[in-house]
Design a protein around this motif. Structure first.
Motif, PDB file in Angstrom:
ATOM      1  N   THR A 153      38.136  47.363  61.038  1.00 55.44           N
ATOM      2  CA  THR A 153      37.731  48.670  60.506  1.00 55.44           C
ATOM      3  C   THR A 153      38.882  49.665  60.560  1.00 55.44           C
ATOM      4  N   THR A 154      39.684  49.601  61.620  1.00 60.10           N
ATOM      5  CA  THR A 154      40.824  50.516  61.729  1.00 60.10           C
ATOM      6  C   THR A 154      41.833  50.263  60.623  1.00 60.10           C
ATOM      7  N   MET A 155      42.154  49.012  60.374  1.00 59.73           N
ATOM      8  CA  MET A 155      43.124  48.703  59.316  1.00 59.73           C
ATOM      9  C   MET A 155      42.591  49.112  57.947  1.00 59.73           C
ATOM     10  N   GLY A 156      41.275  49.011  57.765  1.00 57.98           N
ATOM     11  CA  GLY A 156      40.701  49.492  56.509  1.00 57.98           C
ATOM     12  C   GLY A 156      40.871  50.989  56.348  1.00 57.98           C
ATOM     13  N   ILE A 157      40.595  51.744  57.417  1.00 57.09           N
ATOM     14  CA  ILE A 157      40.755  53.205  57.378  1.00 57.09           C
ATOM     15  C   ILE A 157      42.211  53.577  57.122  1.00 57.09           C
ATOM     16  N   TYR A 166      31.607  45.532  54.315  1.00 56.01           N
ATOM     17  CA  TYR A 166      32.959  45.821  54.781  1.00 56.01           C
ATOM     18  C   TYR A 166      33.957  44.829  54.177  1.00 56.01           C
ATOM     19  N   THR A 167      33.560  43.548  54.165  1.00 56.57           N
ATOM     20  CA  THR A 167      34.442  42.520  53.611  1.00 56.57           C
ATOM     21  C   THR A 167      34.645  42.744  52.121  1.00 56.57           C
ATOM     22  N   ALA A 168      33.578  43.104  51.423  1.00 62.14           N
ATOM     23  CA  ALA A 168      33.672  43.369  49.985  1.00 62.14           C
ATOM     24  C   ALA A 168      34.568  44.564  49.704  1.00 62.14           C
ATOM     25  N   ALA A 169      34.432  45.615  50.516  1.00 58.86           N
ATOM     26  CA  ALA A 169      35.262  46.812  50.321  1.00 58.86           C
ATOM     27  C   ALA A 169      36.736  46.462  50.497  1.00 58.86           C
ATOM     28  N   ALA A 170      37.045  45.691  51.552  1.00 55.66           N
ATOM     29  CA  ALA A 170      38.434  45.288  51.776  1.00 55.66           C
ATOM     30  C   ALA A 170      38.927  44.417  50.623  1.00 55.66           C
ATOM     31  N   ALA A 171      38.076  43.483  50.170  1.00 59.26           N
ATOM     32  CA  ALA A 171      38.464  42.604  49.061  1.00 59.26           C
ATOM     33  C   ALA A 171      38.730  43.409  47.789  1.00 59.26           C
ATOM     34  N   PHE A 172      37.845  44.350  47.471  1.00 57.85           N
ATOM     35  CA  PHE A 172      38.031  45.155  46.254  1.00 57.85           C
ATOM     36  C   PHE A 172      39.317  45.967  46.347  1.00 57.85           C
ATOM     37  N   ASN A 173      39.548  46.571  47.521  1.00 57.81           N
ATOM     38  CA  ASN A 173      40.708  47.446  47.670  1.00 57.81           C
ATOM     39  C   ASN A 173      42.030  46.697  47.646  1.00 57.81           C
ATOM     40  N   CYS A 174      41.986  45.358  47.846  1.00 55.63           N
ATOM     41  CA  CYS A 174      43.223  44.576  47.670  1.00 55.63           C
ATOM     42  C   CYS A 174      43.105  43.660  46.446  1.00 55.63           C
ATOM     43  N   GLU A 175      42.246  44.069  45.492  1.00 51.92           N
ATOM     44  CA  GLU A 175      42.131  43.478  44.150  1.00 51.92           C
ATOM     45  C   GLU A 175      41.631  42.032  44.170  1.00 51.92           C
ATOM     46  N   LYS A 194      37.353  54.430  44.410  1.00 52.28           N
ATOM     47  CA  LYS A 194      37.780  54.324  45.800  1.00 52.28           C
ATOM     48  C   LYS A 194      36.572  53.867  46.610  1.00 52.28           C
ATOM     49  N   ILE A 195      36.680  52.695  47.199  1.00 53.07           N
ATOM     50  CA  ILE A 195      35.549  52.098  47.895  1.00 53.07           C
ATOM     51  C   ILE A 195      35.631  52.421  49.385  1.00 53.07           C
ATOM     52  N   SER A 196      34.573  53.039  49.903  1.00 52.98           N
ATOM     53  CA  SER A 196      34.513  53.373  51.325  1.00 52.98           C
ATOM     54  C   SER A 196      34.004  52.183  52.125  1.00 52.98           C
ATOM     55  N   TYR A 197      34.436  52.106  53.370  1.00 50.50           N
ATOM     56  CA  TYR A 197      33.974  51.040  54.251  1.00 50.50           C
ATOM     57  C   TYR A 197      32.615  51.351  54.869  1.00 50.50           C
ATOM     58  N   HIS A 198      32.136  52.572  54.749  1.00 49.25           N
ATOM     59  CA  HIS A 198      30.840  52.925  55.332  1.00 49.25           C
ATOM     60  C   HIS A 198      29.708  52.283  54.534  1.00 49.25           C
ATOM     61  N   TYR A 199      28.717  51.760  55.266  1.00 49.30           N
ATOM     62  CA  TYR A 199      27.600  51.105  54.593  1.00 49.30           C
ATOM     63  C   TYR A 199      26.526  52.127  54.238  1.00 49.30           C
ATOM     64  N   HIS A 200      26.878  53.015  53.358  1.00 52.37           N
ATOM     65  CA  HIS A 200      25.906  53.929  52.756  1.00 52.37           C
ATOM     66  C   HIS A 200      26.487  54.421  51.439  1.00 52.37           C
TER      67      HIS A 200
END
Length: 570
Positions: free
Chosen positions: A265-269, A298-307, A348-354
């Motif tokens: 989560t920290t690396m995502g932020i 969270y995994t999807a957000a990270a995946a999207f943000n690195c294409e 811009k995809i947030s890591y928060h689940y809401h």
């Protein structure tokens, strides 16, 4: 003759001298135990006691053999002698005694010994076994034991309570508990880490960094501390310090689940989405965690943000399958498909689940009743609104004020009344807040009078629950204890208390302990007049402990930032 002498010398050189000491008899006892010769083992352990009568371990060995041989009463007599005459701090003896009493079916005595062990033993060597025995005694006695604390777990219950408060957004209350834990248990680094986060959430960034520094001073490699420090550096835009820390975190491969999740989560932020994705993928392989829809998000957000769009879609579909009632996976799948179709820019995809704040507001615009119901039953959402009104940027504060127009309850009214009195707030935001208040039935002329002291005090009265209406008694008690004071000082005491109550809102304190609040108020009122008053002096006059006065004074300091203030600032 010479030949006989040489034979005697050779014979002497082949003799191995025996040193009869406690270790010698201990080793003989252990060998006897290995052969199940308990009588011999008991005799040898007894000889070890004779050689080292002050060594409690030797006595406990004797007690252990006696217990194995069925002499439970004799065993307890030896253990009682250890506690009385040899080493009262050897608290594990109480656990051994509890076992003996249980074997004799003296369950009341077993319970007393076991409770003493749990309440007095700081190491917890037999904690798991003691808890199992507690369950047995509960069954045999048909009632739970009167256990007040588990010393080896001191601070753990309070820490869990504080973590729950953080998750609910009750940051000020969490700070109170965590400060007390850190004071009593300086080596409790998890509590210190969470205290840093709590400081961060209430806007005390300097204290947050200072607290993290204390963690890393004790344990330079503390992963939670390093992750929190990185987030603080990013908040400050301190790239000089952040860059080497990010390089360190990037090559860190934690083992425990909790550490993996924290680092991910920290690396995502921090925007290190590829690293975050790698760690989240590790967590999805864990059977204990892969049924959590938020982890797939969270995994999807990270995946999207690195294409990695295919992986992102798959993870959001898993999240939707696990949580079909939630709008979150549906929304982000829609965002993904619109982007892939070229009908929108890359979101811009947030890591928060809401849902993003703006989207949540759009839904609530369509169904204000749903929003009011959700906030009423979700303290975290409600707390986040009030926190955003105090600490968010201009755009966020405006959205919160607009959302408050739909909620329109008494708490919202009082929050907005306090907001329009803040001298540093944006004029346009104050106008928006006044417009919402007018929609709630308060005329504009009344709102424009709210800068007066009387109006300010009235708003505080409305903030408090009926049982807290002794707020004015705190001021009265303070002035009474201060004795003769100038009219200006009396007015300053009143203003300081009013300021504290207003700024504390919506976490306005319960005022049941009036003397403690009065003591804290006098302490700070005297300090801003330049008096060299101490906690000890105030505590003595009010009949309180120093720790109580300091705790309540620190609460006022967190809210009003008292340190260094002079009278001209009141």
């Amino acid at each position: 003759m010479n030949e006989d002498k040489l034979r005697a010398e050779d014979l002497y050189n082949k003799i191995i001298p025996v040193h009869l000491d406690a270790n010698f008899f201990f080793e003989r006892a252990v060998r006897s135990l290995d052969r199940n010769h308990y009588d011999k083992a008991l005799k040898y352990f007894g000889k070890a006691v004779e050689y080292e009568p002050e060594n409690p371990v030797n006595h406990c060995n004797v007690a252990g053999i006696m217990s194995e041989m069925g002499d439970f009463s004799g065993s307890n007599a030896v253990l009682a002698q250890v506690l009385k005459d040899i080493d009262p701090a050897m608290t594990e003896c109480y656990y051994y005694m509890a076992n003996n009493f249980a074997n004799m079916e003296q369950f009341e005595e077993a319970e007393k010994a076991l409770v003493t062990y749990l309440e007095e033993d700081s190491e917890g060597q037999f904690l798991e076994e003691a808890e199992e025995m507690m369950d047995l005694l509960h069954y045999e006695l048909n009632r739970p034991a009167k256990l007040h604390r588990i010393k080896s777990r001191e601070g753990m219950v309070e820490h869990e309570n504080a973590r729950a408060l953080l998750e609910e957004g009750k940051f000020a209350q969490a700070v109170d508990i965590l400060e007390e834990i850190v004071k009593n248990y300086p080596d409790f680094l998890s509590a210190r880490n969470n205290l840093a986060l709590a400081y961060y959430y209430v806007g005390l960034f300097d204290r947050a960094k200072e607290t993290i520094g204390e963690v890393l001073e004790q344990e330079p490699g503390n992963l939670h501390g390093l992750c929190n420090l990185a987030i603080f550096y990013q908040h400050e835009h301190n790239m000089t310090e952040l860059a080497p820390l990010v390089r360190t975190l990037t090559v860190t491969i934690p083992f425990h689940q909790e550490h993996v999740f924290k680092l991910a989560t920290t690396m995502g932020i921090l925007g290190q989405h590829e690293v975050a994705y790698r760690h989240f993928r590790r967590l999805l392989k864990d059977e204990d965690m892969n049924s959590d829809p938020s982890l797939y998000h969270y995994t999807a957000a990270a995946a999207f943000n690195c294409e990695r769009y295919v992986d992102a879609e798959r993870c959001w579909k898993f999240a939707q399958k696990l949580d079909p009632e939630s709008d979150v996976p549906k929304f982000f799948l829609s965002q993904l498909h619109q982007f892939q179709a070229g009908t929108s820019v890359q979101p811009k995809i947030s890591y928060h689940y809401h849902l993003p704040f703006e989207e949540q507001l759009k839904l609530w615009e369509l169904d204000g009743d749903q929003m009011t119901e959700e906030i009423r039953h979700n303290p975290l959402i409600r707390s986040s609104f009030f926190w955003a009104l105090r600490h968010g940027d201009v755009g966020t504060k405006l959205q919160v004020i607009q959302a408050f127009a739909w909620i329109a309850d008494d708490e919202v009214k009082q929050a907005l009344l306090v907001f329009i009195q803040e001298p540093d707030e944006d004029i346009e935001l104050k106008e928006a807040a006044m417009f919402v208040l007018q929609g709630m039935g308060i005329d504009r002329e009344t709102l424009l009078l709210d800068d007066s002291e009387e109006s300010s005090q009235d708003s505080v009265k409305d903030n408090l629950l009926p049982e807290d209406c002794n707020w004015q008694l705190v001021v009265n008690k303070t002035l009474e204890m201060m004795g003769r004071s100038s009219l200006n000082q009396q007015e300053d005491v009143q203003r300081l208390w009013t300021e504290f109550l207003n700024k504390s809102y919506p976490d306005t304190p319960q005022l049941h302990h009036m003397e403690a609040w009065s003591a804290a108020l006098e302490y700070w009122s005297s300090k801003i007049y330049g008096d060299s008053i101490t906690y000890e002096e105030v505590a003595k006059r009010y009949g309180l402990s120093v720790s109580t006065v300091s705790r309540y004074a620190r609460r006022m300091d967190r809210v009003c930032h008292m340190k260094g203030r002079k009278r001209s600032l009141l």
